[in-house]
Design a protein around this motif. Structure first.
Motif, PDB file in Angstrom:
ATOM      1  N   ILE A  82       0.835  -1.203   0.000  1.00  0.00           N
ATOM      2  CA  ILE A  82       0.000   0.000   0.000  1.00  0.00           C
ATOM      3  C   ILE A  82       0.869   1.252   0.000  1.00  0.00           C
ATOM      4  O   ILE A  82       0.569   2.234  -0.701  1.00  0.00           O
ATOM      5  CB  ILE A  82      -0.955  -0.030   1.215  1.00  0.00           C
ATOM      6  N   GLU A  83       1.958   1.237   0.762  1.00  0.00           N
ATOM      7  CA  GLU A  83       2.877   2.385   0.769  1.00  0.00           C
ATOM      8  C   GLU A  83       3.495   2.591  -0.601  1.00  0.00           C
ATOM      9  O   GLU A  83       3.728   3.724  -1.034  1.00  0.00           O
ATOM     10  CB  GLU A  83       3.961   2.178   1.828  1.00  0.00           C
ATOM     11  N   PHE A  84       3.795   1.487  -1.317  1.00  0.00           N
ATOM     12  CA  PHE A  84       4.343   1.597  -2.673  1.00  0.00           C
ATOM     13  C   PHE A  84       3.354   2.310  -3.596  1.00  0.00           C
ATOM     14  O   PHE A  84       3.741   3.126  -4.445  1.00  0.00           O
ATOM     15  CB  PHE A  84       4.656   0.199  -3.213  1.00  0.00           C
ATOM     16  N   GLU A  85       2.056   2.005  -3.431  1.00  0.00           N
ATOM     17  CA  GLU A  85       1.031   2.615  -4.278  1.00  0.00           C
ATOM     18  C   GLU A  85       0.767   4.069  -3.892  1.00  0.00           C
ATOM     19  O   GLU A  85       0.284   4.847  -4.720  1.00  0.00           O
ATOM     20  CB  GLU A  85      -0.276   1.804  -4.184  1.00  0.00           C
ATOM     21  N   HIS A  86       1.080   4.436  -2.637  1.00  0.00           N
ATOM     22  CA  HIS A  86       0.795   5.795  -2.160  1.00  0.00           C
ATOM     23  C   HIS A  86       2.085   6.431  -1.616  1.00  0.00           C
ATOM     24  O   HIS A  86       2.225   6.636  -0.401  1.00  0.00           O
ATOM     25  CB  HIS A  86      -0.290   5.765  -1.073  1.00  0.00           C
ATOM     26  N   PRO A  87       3.042   6.719  -2.477  1.00  0.00           N
ATOM     27  CA  PRO A  87       4.321   7.265  -1.993  1.00  0.00           C
ATOM     28  C   PRO A  87       4.123   8.634  -1.325  1.00  0.00           C
ATOM     29  O   PRO A  87       3.409   9.494  -1.837  1.00  0.00           O
ATOM     30  CB  PRO A  87       5.159   7.397  -3.275  1.00  0.00           C
ATOM     31  N   GLY A  88       4.720   8.781  -0.152  1.00  0.00           N
ATOM     32  CA  GLY A  88       4.661  10.053   0.561  1.00  0.00           C
ATOM     33  C   GLY A  88       3.361  10.330   1.267  1.00  0.00           C
ATOM     34  O   GLY A  88       3.181  11.413   1.838  1.00  0.00           O
ATOM     35  N   ALA A  89       2.421   9.387   1.262  1.00  0.00           N
ATOM     36  CA  ALA A  89       1.135   9.616   1.920  1.00  0.00           C
ATOM     37  C   ALA A  89       1.305   9.612   3.438  1.00  0.00           C
ATOM     38  O   ALA A  89       2.199   8.950   3.982  1.00  0.00           O
ATOM     39  CB  ALA A  89       0.138   8.536   1.511  1.00  0.00           C
ATOM     40  N   ALA A  90       0.413  10.341   4.119  1.00  0.00           N
ATOM     41  CA  ALA A  90       0.447  10.391   5.575  1.00  0.00           C
ATOM     42  C   ALA A  90       0.116   9.015   6.150  1.00  0.00           C
ATOM     43  O   ALA A  90      -0.627   8.241   5.543  1.00  0.00           O
ATOM     44  CB  ALA A  90      -0.555  11.418   6.088  1.00  0.00           C
ATOM     45  N   PRO A  91       0.665   8.690   7.319  1.00  0.00           N
ATOM     46  CA  PRO A  91       0.373   7.387   7.935  1.00  0.00           C
ATOM     47  C   PRO A  91      -1.118   7.136   8.102  1.00  0.00           C
ATOM     48  O   PRO A  91      -1.586   5.987   7.955  1.00  0.00           O
ATOM     49  CB  PRO A  91       1.094   7.464   9.283  1.00  0.00           C
ATOM     50  N   GLU A  92      -1.883   8.200   8.417  1.00  0.00           N
ATOM     51  CA  GLU A  92      -3.331   8.010   8.597  1.00  0.00           C
ATOM     52  C   GLU A  92      -3.995   7.589   7.290  1.00  0.00           C
ATOM     53  O   GLU A  92      -4.919   6.766   7.281  1.00  0.00           O
ATOM     54  CB  GLU A  92      -3.974   9.307   9.108  1.00  0.00           C
ATOM     55  N   HIS A  93      -3.525   8.152   6.195  1.00  0.00           N
ATOM     56  CA  HIS A  93      -4.089   7.800   4.883  1.00  0.00           C
ATOM     57  C   HIS A  93      -3.761   6.347   4.535  1.00  0.00           C
ATOM     58  O   HIS A  93      -4.622   5.604   4.047  1.00  0.00           O
ATOM     59  CB  HIS A  93      -3.536   8.747   3.820  1.00  0.00           C
ATOM     60  N   VAL A  94      -2.524   5.945   4.786  1.00  0.00           N
ATOM     61  CA  VAL A  94      -2.126   4.555   4.531  1.00  0.00           C
ATOM     62  C   VAL A  94      -2.934   3.605   5.407  1.00  0.00           C
ATOM     63  O   VAL A  94      -3.394   2.549   4.952  1.00  0.00           O
ATOM     64  CB  VAL A  94      -0.622   4.373   4.772  1.00  0.00           C
ATOM     65  N   ALA A  95      -3.148   3.985   6.665  1.00  0.00           N
ATOM     66  CA  ALA A  95      -3.907   3.137   7.586  1.00  0.00           C
ATOM     67  C   ALA A  95      -5.342   2.967   7.109  1.00  0.00           C
ATOM     68  O   ALA A  95      -5.938   1.882   7.241  1.00  0.00           O
ATOM     69  CB  ALA A  95      -3.873   3.723   8.992  1.00  0.00           C
ATOM     70  N   ALA A  96      -5.935   4.042   6.555  1.00  0.00           N
ATOM     71  CA  ALA A  96      -7.308   3.942   6.039  1.00  0.00           C
ATOM     72  C   ALA A  96      -7.370   2.954   4.882  1.00  0.00           C
ATOM     73  O   ALA A  96      -8.305   2.139   4.780  1.00  0.00           O
ATOM     74  CB  ALA A  96      -7.800   5.317   5.604  1.00  0.00           C
ATOM     75  N   HIS A  97      -6.376   3.008   3.986  1.00  0.00           N
ATOM     76  CA  HIS A  97      -6.330   2.039   2.885  1.00  0.00           C
ATOM     77  C   HIS A  97      -6.107   0.627   3.422  1.00  0.00           C
ATOM     78  O   HIS A  97      -6.665  -0.343   2.879  1.00  0.00           O
ATOM     79  CB  HIS A  97      -5.226   2.427   1.887  1.00  0.00           C
ATOM     80  N   GLU A  98      -5.298   0.490   4.460  1.00  0.00           N
ATOM     81  CA  GLU A  98      -5.082  -0.828   5.057  1.00  0.00           C
ATOM     82  C   GLU A  98      -6.401  -1.439   5.536  1.00  0.00           C
ATOM     83  O   GLU A  98      -6.670  -2.626   5.325  1.00  0.00           O
ATOM     84  CB  GLU A  98      -4.122  -0.714   6.246  1.00  0.00           C
ATOM     85  N   ARG A  99      -7.207  -0.622   6.214  1.00  0.00           N
ATOM     86  CA  ARG A  99      -8.480  -1.132   6.729  1.00  0.00           C
ATOM     87  C   ARG A  99      -9.393  -1.580   5.603  1.00  0.00           C
ATOM     88  O   ARG A  99     -10.058  -2.623   5.694  1.00  0.00           O
ATOM     89  CB  ARG A  99      -9.165  -0.057   7.583  1.00  0.00           C
ATOM     90  N   LEU A 100      -9.417  -0.813   4.513  1.00  0.00           N
ATOM     91  CA  LEU A 100     -10.259  -1.189   3.376  1.00  0.00           C
ATOM     92  C   LEU A 100      -9.731  -2.454   2.709  1.00  0.00           C
ATOM     93  O   LEU A 100     -10.510  -3.364   2.376  1.00  0.00           O
ATOM     94  CB  LEU A 100     -10.316  -0.040   2.370  1.00  0.00           C
ATOM     95  N   VAL A 101      -8.420  -2.531   2.496  1.00  0.00           N
ATOM     96  CA  VAL A 101      -7.842  -3.708   1.842  1.00  0.00           C
ATOM     97  C   VAL A 101      -8.105  -4.965   2.668  1.00  0.00           C
ATOM     98  O   VAL A 101      -8.424  -6.031   2.118  1.00  0.00           O
ATOM     99  CB  VAL A 101      -6.333  -3.512   1.606  1.00  0.00           C
ATOM    100  N   ALA A 102      -8.006  -4.853   3.979  1.00  0.00           N
ATOM    101  CA  ALA A 102      -8.288  -6.010   4.836  1.00  0.00           C
ATOM    102  C   ALA A 102      -9.729  -6.473   4.671  1.00  0.00           C
ATOM    103  O   ALA A 102     -10.015  -7.674   4.633  1.00  0.00           O
ATOM    104  CB  ALA A 102      -8.008  -5.659   6.293  1.00  0.00           C
ATOM    105  N   ARG A 103     -10.643  -5.518   4.558  1.00  0.00           N
ATOM    106  CA  ARG A 103     -12.055  -5.859   4.361  1.00  0.00           C
ATOM    107  C   ARG A 103     -12.271  -6.528   3.002  1.00  0.00           C
ATOM    108  O   ARG A 103     -13.002  -7.516   2.890  1.00  0.00           O
ATOM    109  CB  ARG A 103     -12.907  -4.596   4.444  1.00  0.00           C
TER     110      ARG A 103
END
Length: 516
Positions: free
Chosen positions: A437-458
């Motif tokens: 997810i970090e590779f897909e969103h370079p430089g994104a804030a940790p909160e933004h990456v965490a939101a994508h993590e929650r969606l990907v897990a779902r």
């Protein structure tokens, strides 16, 4: 709806009146409204509108809704009817008899496979206007229904639910209709039960009938877009009211729980049987029979030993192609293992020879279509290594949604202190998933990456299924993948602890207009 209710002024029979009111109430059955309950928004709104109208047709409709409506609708309708009567609005002639029915007897016409039941309930209005309500209960459709009380005891090694004509907690109502030709209907059912070796006709305890139909109606109501008949909505309120007229107190027997040990024991018994003797590849046969047992336990209401033409066709042509990653050896073996299983399980559960032969015919007919129906990922140009990474659980149905959630499975991720080969990462591992997810969103804030993590897990788990269904609907109308991800993330942020609210919001989102 109120104009439709004018028909109530022309009928004399309470049965005819109840069927007209049920048709009106069924006009919104199965629909959804944003931010509310359709029965409250439309049903209770109709009551308020009828009270304001104050016409004879309005009073007739309220009189019928006091019997056929939901609990809240019935209470409001009765109060409204009393208000209109106090104003001097004339009542219809059938008003005193509406809902005054008494059950006479209950029967069931069921196939020997356990696929479906036609439940026949007889009623009269004080001995007059005898009529039959016929309810079709389909026991082949998977669904989730929480029992009202914990299952009663019983050894886990008992016979499979559905054996011996038992009523089980499986099944949903698919259709219903009413007949005034009661004697002709019963004679037809009795004759078919006598002459057709694949049909049984017998009387039911009305209390058990009520418990069974209550459970089946509940499952129909809890299923998104249930596969009901075209006119079922028009009968739904009538069926609900007639079921309530049956005596309470019955219990629906729950199927036994098949744990891993018992499932393994059944598989071993099958492979040691005469029916399995000709299966040459015992290792592939064991893996295939495990799939058959799992399907029966998980997707056939806990009935692994039940066999039928419909069940076998769905297993081969629907469930396996969608859900299971088979090796080439297993693809070749599974029809032969299933045929041997039909002979073994059919005789073990007492299925008539005619039923076993019909089921075997269905297996061999489906075998010719199985090779085309089975969607082997290698046919899509996907490497086996890539498929194995996305499907460690072998769940074929998950392949498209997991590829949508994690499209970058190869390449190089350059960090200040090291270089990561994405092909070496495990998308099922939360830590490795975050790197992708970090590779897909370079430089994104940790909160933004965490939101994508929650969606990907779902999306990885398919929780809830409506998440991926909504994503597909938005893709179909032209939304870009990243825009869809953010729309889904916004809903998860709002409804993270409200599963029902999330499902409602997803239903609304999937109908959003296409982007300009």
């Amino acid at each position: 709806m109120l104009r439709h209710a004018r028909e109530l002024l022309a009928v004399r029979s309470p049965l005819d009146a109840e069927l007209i009111v049920s048709e009106i109430l069924g006009s919104w059955w199965g629909h959804r409204v944003e931010g509310g309950d359709v029965e409250e928004v439309i049903g209770e709104g109709l009551v308020d509108h009828a009270v304001r109208a104050g016409t004879p047709a309005a009073l007739a409709l309220l009189t019928g809704m006091a019997y056929l409506g939901t609990t809240r609708q019935a209470i409001k309708a009765e109060r409204g009817a009393l208000e209109l009567m106090d104003r001097g609005v004339p009542r219809p002639g059938w008003a005193d008899r509406v809902g005054m029915v008494a059950p006479e007897a209950c029967y069931v016409s069921r196939d020997v496979y356990g696929d479906q039941d036609s439940v026949v309930c007889l009623y009269t209005y004080g001995g007059a206007e005898r009529h039959a309500l016929v309810v079709l209960v389909d026991r082949t459709r998977p669904g989730t229904l929480r029992p009202a009380s914990p299952p009663s005891g019983g050894a886990p090694g008992g016979r499979a639910a559905g054996d011996g004509g038992r009523v089980v907690a499986a099944g949903m109502v698919r259709d219903a209709w009413v007949s005034s030709q009661v004697d002709r209907l019963l004679e037809h059912c009795r004759r078919e039960g006598r002459d057709n070796p694949l049909v049984r006709f017998e009387e039911l305890d009305p209390r058990q009938t009520r418990a069974m139909l209550d459970a089946a109606l509940r499952l129909t109501g809890e299923t998104d877009d249930p596969p009901v008949g075209e006119n079922f909505g028009a009968y739904h309120a009538f069926v609900r009211a007639r079921v309530r007229a049956l005596p309470p107190g019955g219990r629906v027997p729950q199927p036994p729980v098949y744990g891993s040990d018992l499932r393994a024991k059944i598989g071993v018994e099958f492979l040691a049987s005469d029916e399995a003797e000709e299966l040459s590849d015992r290792s592939a046969a064991l893996r295939c029979v495990d799939r058959i047992i799992d399907y029966g336990c998980t997707h056939d209401f806990g009935r692994p030993l039940r066999v039928s033409p419909t069940k076998c066709e769905r297993f081969l042509l629907d469930w396996l192609p969608r859900k299971v990653l088979l090796s080439p050896t297993e693809q070749e073996a599974v029809p032969h293992v299933l045929a041997a299983w039909v002979r073994w399980a059919g005789r073990r559960t007492g299925l008539p020879e005619e039923g076993i032969r019909a089921t075997l015919d269905a297996v061999w007919d489906a075998t010719a279509k199985f090779a085309a129906a089975y969607r082997d990922p290698s046919a899509f140009g996907l490497g086996r290594e890539l498929v194995d990474r996305l499907l460690p659980d072998g769940d074929m149905e998950a392949l498209p949604r997991r590829a949508f959630a994690l499209p970058f499975l190869s390449g190089t991720h350059r960090l200040p202190d090291r270089v990561i080969d994405l092909a070496s990462l495990d998308p099922a591992d939360p830590h490795d998933r975050r790197v992708m997810i970090e590779f897909e969103h370079p430089g994104a804030a940790p909160e933004h990456v965490a939101a994508h993590e929650r969606l990907v897990a779902r999306l990885w788990d398919g929780d809830p299924p409506q998440l991926w269904e909504t994503a597909q609907a938005l893709l179909d109308v032209g939304y870009e993948r990243h825009a869809i991800l953010h729309k889904l993330i916004d809903l998860l942020d709002v409804y993270h602890d409200d599963p029902q609210g999330l499902r409602r919001a997803l239903r609304v989102l999937r109908h959003e207009a296409p982007p300009e």
